[in-house]
Design an enzyme around this catalytic site. Structure first.
Site, PDB file in Angstrom:
ATOM      1  N   GLU A  86      43.603  -6.866 -16.223  1.00 20.04           N
ATOM      2  CA  GLU A  86      43.033  -8.175 -16.527  1.00 20.04           C
ATOM      3  C   GLU A  86      42.265  -8.255 -17.836  1.00 20.04           C
ATOM      4  OE1 GLU A  86      43.159 -11.181 -14.554  1.00 20.04           O
ATOM      5  OE2 GLU A  86      44.847 -10.014 -13.817  1.00 20.04           O
ATOM      6  N   SER A 473      25.442 -20.065  50.466  1.00 23.45           N
ATOM      7  CA  SER A 473      24.714 -18.985  51.149  1.00 23.45           C
ATOM      8  C   SER A 473      24.285 -17.863  50.210  1.00 23.45           C
ATOM      9  CB  SER A 473      25.583 -18.411  52.270  1.00 23.45           C
ATOM     10  OG  SER A 473      25.850 -19.405  53.238  1.00 23.45           O
TER      11      SER A 473
END
Length: 807
Positions: A86, A473
């Site tokens: 680059e 219960s």
């Protein structure tokens, strides 16, 4: 000479004018530029990662998939590859590479009129300026601003910092931002594991990531990679031998399939919700948090399978509701089958029925192969009927299936030791019942596993944390615990007989009953829990007072606010699986308050711990060299909710639920276990909640629309089998540990029917737990709750401070 001076003078004036013009341009475009100093404290949008307790990845949250890596941790070969590809003069230019600009200008002049794309000469610094501070607008104005910012950035920051910005921000395709995320995406490697050719491939991507995909554009990608390798050789970053080896290496992309990732969708989503509540969406998706959760992958797998199998088993008991859809077999049935949408997390195959005969249904699979379902694998599929009842018996495959039906199937190579013919399948259907499971460390509240439903793809609703249902219960132990704290014993007798109460003007009379419809007379409190007697529970609540029951329900975190109504003693107040499981955990841990938590630790992007579950101070834990010494003792700052002796008595009573009561099918596991079933009116909700000494687990099963599970379904049939299978897997390979007995408890042999100490030769003897001074010599008193049999009852009538009462 005069002519020469005139030429030099003209050139000098032109240079001055040009310089002045350039200064004017730079001054004009340099006004109002973005503040480049913000790059000093660069904090990119970084993904948040959630890990299991063993470090395995379970979820990632991000708008941009980026992993930030400081420049000091980026290997030189990666830096070299990007610089060579680059910006070869990066370490020497001032932000603009004038030689490259001139070369690009000449090339563009030569290419004018040819249709070729103009070449650029942007340096890495210019790319940083564009990516961070400017737009992608194509104009001379933007390029001038880019150049100005590049000069300023170079003066303000080191080359290393500029590279750090660039390599962490750049987009490299396939949703990957930065080199670390790209290395994981394309090669399933961390940066330090990359070789030269892999680093070169990443450096080949910035110009056009979509044009160089390693699979879709393999040849172009390899050519571009090899060009980068050549540039690295030209710049003397690698040797000729290294370049030759890299050129000859194949380009093999590898997705992240091998990463150690576990599916825990409901758990991960609950963690996500908590992170959003705590820090907001911005921090979650951009903040780069590292979250260490409490989930144990092995237990989570067991939980998911136990709930999945249990819901399927329930569903099969209630019949066949029909195929997914029906397709036309005259066309391309294989393509039509592929187009049928189904949840991705269902582990079954899709198939289409091609034909049926007297013995089997013939199948077509998505692969094009054919299979078969024998008649004996279809006999469960009697038609579903309203009320969860079954239709006619299945006598032939055509009673269930017809050609064109699209169905789920599961492959069987063998069944119960019998080897089956090739391509044998069983019929499956997605249950319309659902449920939730939570497994928790009872000493810390750490949630070790959580499953919120049959399929996360089908429904994100988490029935472990979001579904508020009546526990029935399963709430009763807290009524009995309150009585134990008030001086009652497991041997206290409570009357099991008809009970009617006037609920007030216009509300009529409330007449509770036992599940069996029978009455059993005076019975011990232990028996009231083991056999889940409603009438005994109501009388006990009436005796101790509903305000006390409400206090215990809220104290143990089952509900935030409970109405002071007697029916609440039978579990009519809605709660969640998470809350009820935590309450049971507080029984087995000796009555200590815990807070359920899914997160152990959170670190910010820089590794600083910003949340820790265990916030106890430990001065001796810092900067310690470990030499096999014992860990320091930390203070136990948990709130004491109840008498530890009462908590143990309740645990010991609930052991009887599994030994002799409604959960006795679980006893075959052979471990010390305790728990309680729960079933609500019309069998709308089924529960089983319980624990081993070091693991608390809650299971709920029910329909999302709150309809009945069926007349014969209850906690023991729908929820307990799921709980049992989870415990079977969770405890496999562990030693049986008895429940821990607190100081002062005396274990006494008693007659199970009367609760009195057993004499020589007594039958039906069990061990019972008593506090000091409470071993009964006789059992003359029977608790009736102050009920006179007239249909009227006062909350204060019959209330006693101890085990006395009237019969």
């Amino acid at each position: 000479m005069r002519i020469l001076l005139s030429i030099f003078g003209f050139l000098f004036l032109m240079a001055v004018a040009g310089g002045a013009g350039m200064l004017a341009i730079f001054w004009h475009f340099g006004q109002g530029l973005p503040d480049y100093t913000q790059l000093e404290n660069y904090e990119p949008e970084v993904m948040t990662r959630v890990h299991a307790s063993d470090g395995a990845l379970i979820a990632e949250y991000a708008r941009e998939k980026r992993v930030f890596v400081p420049i000091s941790a980026i290997p030189p070969k990666v830096v070299d590859a990007f610089v060579a590809a680059e910006d070869k003069n990066f370490f020497s230019h001032p932000g603009i590479d004038f030689a490259s600009v001139l070369r690009a200008a000449v090339t563009n002049v030569v290419n004018m009129g040819t249709g070729k794309r103009p070449v650029g000469a942007s340096t890495i610094t210019q790319q940083v300026a564009k990516n961070f501070l400017l737009t992608n607008e194509v104009s001379y104005e933007r390029k001038i601003k880019e150049a100005i910012l590049s000069f300023r950035i170079e003066r303000a920051f080191s080359k290393e910092h500029i590279l750090e910005l660039y390599l962490n921000e750049i987009y490299l395709g396939s949703g990957s931002y930065g080199v670390a995320a790209a290395a994981l995406r394309y090669f399933d490697k961390s940066l330090d594991e990359l070789n030269i050719e892999e680093a070169a491939y990443l450096a080949a991507l910035p110009k056009a990531p979509s044009n160089y995909h390693p699979v879709r554009n393999h040849d172009e990608a390899k050519a571009r990679r090899n060009w980068v390798i050549g540039r690295m050789l030209e710049e003397n970053y690698i040797t000729e031998a290294e370049a030759q080896a890299a050129w000859s290496a194949p380009l093999l992309g590898k997705s992240r399939e091998s990463v150690d990732t576990y599916q825990a969708d409901f758990f991960a989503e609950e963690v996500r919700r908590q992170l959003v509540d705590r820090y907001g969406e911005g921090m979650l998706y951009d903040g780069g948090l590292s979250v260490r959760s409490t989930v144990v992958p092995r237990l989570q797998d067991i939980a998911d399978k136990a709930l999945f199998d249990g819901l399927v088993d329930y569903d099969r008991r209630h019949g066949w509701r029909g195929p997914i859809t029906n397709i036309d077999l005259s066309g391309n049935w294989q393509q039509a089958l592929r187009e049928v949408e189904t949840p991705a997390d269902i582990p079954w195959d899709r198939a289409v029925v091609l034909d049926t005969d007297a013995n089997e249904a013939k199948l077509g699979l998505m692969s094009g192969e054919q299979g078969r379902i024998p008649l004996r694998f279809l006999t469960w599929a009697r038609p579903w009927q309203k009320g969860q009842t079954l239709g006619a018996v299945v006598n032939r495959p055509s009673d269930v299936l017809k050609p064109g039906d699209v169905i789920y199937v599961k492959h069987f190579a063998e069944l119960d030791g019998e080897t089956l013919p090739p391509n044998t399948y069983g019929l499956r259907q997605i249950p319309n019942v659902n449920g939730g499971l939570v497994a928790m460390d009872p000493h810390t509240g750490r949630v070790l596993a959580m499953s919120g439903g049959f399929s996360h793809d089908l429904s994100k609703f988490n029935r472990a944390t979001q579904a508020r249902r009546q526990p029935g219960s399963a709430f009763k132990p807290f009524v009995y615990l309150a009585a134990l704290d008030k001086g009652f014993t497991p041997s206290t007798l409570v009357l099991d007989a008809p009970f009617v109460i006037d609920q007030g003007p216009g509300l009529g009379k409330w007449k509770p009953g036992n599940y069996s419809g029978q009455f059993y007379g005076p019975s011990t409190m232990r028996l009231g829990i083991e056999k889940s007697r409603n009438l005994m529970t109501v009388r006990l609540a009436q005796t101790i007072g509903m305000p006390t029951v409400v206090d215990y329900a809220e104290r143990f975190g089952i509900v935030d606010e409970m109405p002071d109504v007697l029916s609440m003693s039978l579990g009519a107040a809605e709660t969640t699986v998470m809350r009820l499981t935590a309450a049971y955990a507080e029984l087995v841990n000796g009555g200590k308050k815990i807070t359920p938590t899914l997160i152990d630790r959170i670190q910010d992007r820089r590794g600083n711990v910003i949340y820790r579950r265990d916030d106890r101070e430990c001065s001796l834990c810092q900067d310690v060299e470990f030499r096999n010494q014992m860990p320091p003792d930390l203070p136990d700052n948990r709130e004491q909710l109840t008498d530890p002796a009462s908590a143990f008595q309740m645990v010991h009573i609930m052991e009887g639920v599994i030994s002799r009561g409604t959960g006795r099918t679980i006893a075959e596991l052979g471990y010390p276990l305790a728990g309680k079933t729960g079933t609500t009116n019309d069998s709308r909700d089924a529960w089983f909640v319980g624990f081993s000494p070091d693991l608390a687990v809650g299971v709920y099963v029910g329909f999302d629309d709150n309809r009945s599970l069926g007349d014969k379904e209850q906690g023991a049939s729908a929820a307990a089998p799921i709980w049992k299978e989870f415990m079977r897997g969770a405890l496999e390979g562990t030693k049986a540990i008895p429940f821990r007995t607190p100081p002062g408890i005396r274990m006494v042999r008693v007659e199970s029917r009367t609760g009195l100490p057993a004499g020589p030769g007594a039958q039906d003897v069990i061990w019972e737990a008593f506090k000091p001074g409470t071993i009964p010599a006789s059992n003359d008193n029977v608790i009736d709750g102050g009920y006179s049999g007239s249909g009227n009852s006062d909350n204060s009538a019959g209330a006693v401070s101890g085990p006395g009462g009237i019969y």
